[in-house]
Design an enzyme around this catalytic site. Structure first.
Site, PDB file in Angstrom:
ATOM      1  N   LYS A  70      -1.954  -6.896  20.544  1.00  0.00           N
ATOM      2  CA  LYS A  70      -3.380  -7.159  20.804  1.00  0.00           C
ATOM      3  C   LYS A  70      -3.782  -6.463  22.101  1.00  0.00           C
ATOM      4  CE  LYS A  70      -6.580 -11.068  20.329  1.00  0.00           C
ATOM      5  NZ  LYS A  70      -7.423 -10.534  19.253  1.00  0.00           N
TER       6      LYS A  70
ATOM      7  N   GLU B  30      -6.399  -4.827   7.313  1.00  0.00           N
ATOM      8  CA  GLU B  30      -7.121  -5.972   7.889  1.00  0.00           C
ATOM      9  C   GLU B  30      -8.603  -5.866   7.602  1.00  0.00           C
ATOM     10  OE1 GLU B  30      -5.724  -7.780  11.546  1.00  0.00           O
ATOM     11  OE2 GLU B  30      -5.203  -5.752  12.164  1.00  0.00           O
TER      12      GLU B  30
ATOM     13  N   ARG C  51       2.806 -13.676  21.809  1.00  0.00           N
ATOM     14  CA  ARG C  51       2.193 -12.414  21.383  1.00  0.00           C
ATOM     15  C   ARG C  51       1.769 -11.579  22.589  1.00  0.00           C
ATOM     16  NH1 ARG C  51      -2.405 -12.920  16.989  1.00  0.00           N
ATOM     17  NH2 ARG C  51      -3.648 -13.488  18.804  1.00  0.00           N
TER      18      ARG C  51
HETATM   19  N1  PLP Z   1      -6.491  -9.191  13.471  1.00  0.00           N
HETATM   20  C1  PLP Z   1      -7.106  -8.707  14.552  1.00  0.00           C
HETATM   21  C2  PLP Z   1      -7.296  -7.245  14.665  1.00  0.00           C
HETATM   22  C3  PLP Z   1      -7.558  -9.587  15.553  1.00  0.00           C
HETATM   23  O1  PLP Z   1      -8.190  -9.134  16.620  1.00  0.00           O
HETATM   24  C4  PLP Z   1      -7.352 -10.962  15.392  1.00  0.00           C
HETATM   25  C5  PLP Z   1      -7.781 -11.895  16.431  1.00  0.00           C
HETATM   26  O2  PLP Z   1      -7.061 -12.306  17.275  1.00  0.00           O
HETATM   27  C6  PLP Z   1      -6.710 -11.423  14.255  1.00  0.00           C
HETATM   28  C7  PLP Z   1      -6.297 -10.509  13.314  1.00  0.00           C
HETATM   29  C8  PLP Z   1      -6.466 -12.855  14.049  1.00  0.00           C
HETATM   30  O3  PLP Z   1      -5.430 -13.322  14.853  1.00  0.00           O
HETATM   31  P1  PLP Z   1      -5.363 -14.823  15.321  1.00  0.00           P
HETATM   32  O4  PLP Z   1      -5.376 -15.652  14.105  1.00  0.00           O
HETATM   33  O5  PLP Z   1      -4.079 -14.922  16.051  1.00  0.00           O
HETATM   34  O6  PLP Z   1      -6.541 -15.056  16.177  1.00  0.00           O
HETATM   35  C1  COI Z   2     -10.045 -13.541  17.484  1.00  0.00           C
HETATM   36  O1  COI Z   2      -9.752 -14.169  18.511  1.00  0.00           O
HETATM   37  O2  COI Z   2      -9.965 -14.006  16.372  1.00  0.00           O
HETATM   38  C2  COI Z   2     -10.546 -12.196  17.619  1.00  0.00           C
HETATM   39  O3  COI Z   2     -10.258 -11.312  16.903  1.00  0.00           O
HETATM   40  C3  COI Z   2     -11.462 -12.052  18.685  1.00  0.00           C
HETATM   41  C4  COI Z   2     -12.277 -10.861  18.614  1.00  0.00           C
HETATM   42  C5  COI Z   2     -13.593 -11.192  19.231  1.00  0.00           C
HETATM   43  C6  COI Z   2     -11.571  -9.751  19.299  1.00  0.00           C
END
Ligand code: PLP
Ligand code: COI
Length: 338
Positions: free
Chosen positions: A183, A219, A80
């Site tokens: 991200k 989201e 990612r």
């Molecule tokens: N959506 C957003 C906007 C995020 O910042 C995150 C965190 O990383 C997620 C979803 C969840 O992603 P992940 O499960 O890869 O941490």
């Molecule tokens: C995550 O890692 O799940 C996040 O979204 C972190 C957040 C503090 C930006």
């Protein structure tokens, strides 16, 4: 580590021993450096400061039941970060450098990995920034890749108790053909006003809808969203949602538990039909959603009894945590065991 109250950690920064860094200079990544310095020195015209050439990741390491340390799906975070870097025209660490950096920083901070049974974990934060100086809007020619760690507890104070969410129809965090699927720091800067708007009204998180039609769920703050209905795990598919690695894992676990998995546009109106709802992410793990308020219609959608996680959310949470803490087998090969 003496002096840390592991069982009462929140989600914040705590100084640890070392971080690791590599610099892209002269067309290559230089060998990883290990340092105790929490500061970085960069040029005042660095592209990360002016034009937002910044991408980050979030993943976790867990002290298992057997005392071993497990890092969850680091290869997916590496991929990612590479996708984020591509969109922002940045030089990305390859998967090997990314994983080497993550393993090094975790093992060099062993004493900061929370003990098994405390519910806490070690949050790992990889960061990629353009450090080269530019004044015109163009990519930097130098980059810094850094990984630090910090021990964390639950993201929401309520832990595994359901949160209250409000739909934000006033602000968008990302556009359909923008950066929502990667991200990058700008998405989070763009969510701060919205977040404050929601907290100010007493909600733990805001829910974003698709920016174009304001019809479909995107989201929940910094986490993906899912609903459960009639034996199905339903989660939004949208070009402005961050593809969550937790959600990807839950889809797999859900399918293996016999739930039907639907990844598709989810109309806001469907909130009225869900038996359970949750938000999921590395930080949020599964944070059950008790209710969603829509200020447009004045309707509050509630799920289950809205004060306890529903049965499928509990099962999914236990399956995920079980694998991460080494209480259950890892048939998918998700963990790197140090
Ligand atoms: N959506 C957003 C906007 C995020 O910042 C995150 C965190 O990383 C997620 C979803 C969840 O992603 P992940 O499960 O890869 O941490
Ligand atoms: C995550 O890692 O799940 C996040 O979204 C972190 C957040 C503090 C930006």
């Amino acid at each position: 580590m003496d002096g840390i109250d592991w069982g009462n950690l929140g989600f914040g920064y705590l100084k640890t021993g070392v971080n690791v860094r590599s610099y892209w200079r002269n067309g290559r990544w230089e060998p990883l450096e290990v340092t105790g310095d929490e500061n970085i020195t960069i040029h005042m015209a660095a592209t990360c400061l002016h034009y937002g050439q910044e991408a980050f990741e979030g993943l976790k390491a867990f002290r298992g039941k057997d005392g071993k340390v497990r890092i969850f799906r680091a290869d997916e975070n590496a991929k990612r970060m590479i996708r984020s870097a591509e969109y922002l025209r940045m030089q990305a660490p390859d998967e090997e450098l990314f994983i080497d950096a993550v393993k090094t920083v975790v093992s060099r901070n062993e004493e900061f990995i929370p003990p098994y049974g405390t519910g806490a974990s070690l949050y790992i934060r990889p960061l990629l920034i353009g450090t080269g100086a530019q004044v015109g809007v163009k990519p930097a020619d130098e980059y810094m890749f850094l990984v630090f760690v910090t021990p964390v507890g639950p993201y929401y104070k309520s832990g595994f108790n359901p949160i209250r969410v409000i739909i934000d129809r006033e602000h968008d965090r990302a556009a359909p053909h923008g950066t929502g699927h990667v991200k990058v720091g700008g998405n989070y800067a763009a969510s701060l006003l919205s977040g404050d708007w929601g907290y100010g009204q007493g909600y733990s998180s805001v829910m974003y809808l698709d920016a174009k039609e304001k019809k479909y769920i995107d989201e929940c703050g910094a986490a993906n969203f899912y609903g459960i209905r009639d034996g199905a795990y339903i989660t939004p598919k949208s070009s402005s949602v961050l593809p969550s690695i937790t959600n990807m894992s839950l889809r797999r676990l859900a399918a293996d538990m016999g739930l039907r998995v639907e990844e598709r546009p989810v109309d806001v109106a469907e909130l009225a039909t869900f038996e359970e709802a949750g938000s999921c992410g590395t930080a949020a793990v599964i944070s059950p959603v008790g209710s969603v308020y829509d200020p447009d219609s004045g309707v509050t959608y509630t799920f289950g009894d809205s004060t306890h996680a529903g049965p499928w959310s509990v099962k999914l949470y236990e399956a995920l945590r079980g694998i991460q803490y080494g209480e259950r087998e890892d048939p998918y090969g998700w963990n790197i065991v140090l």
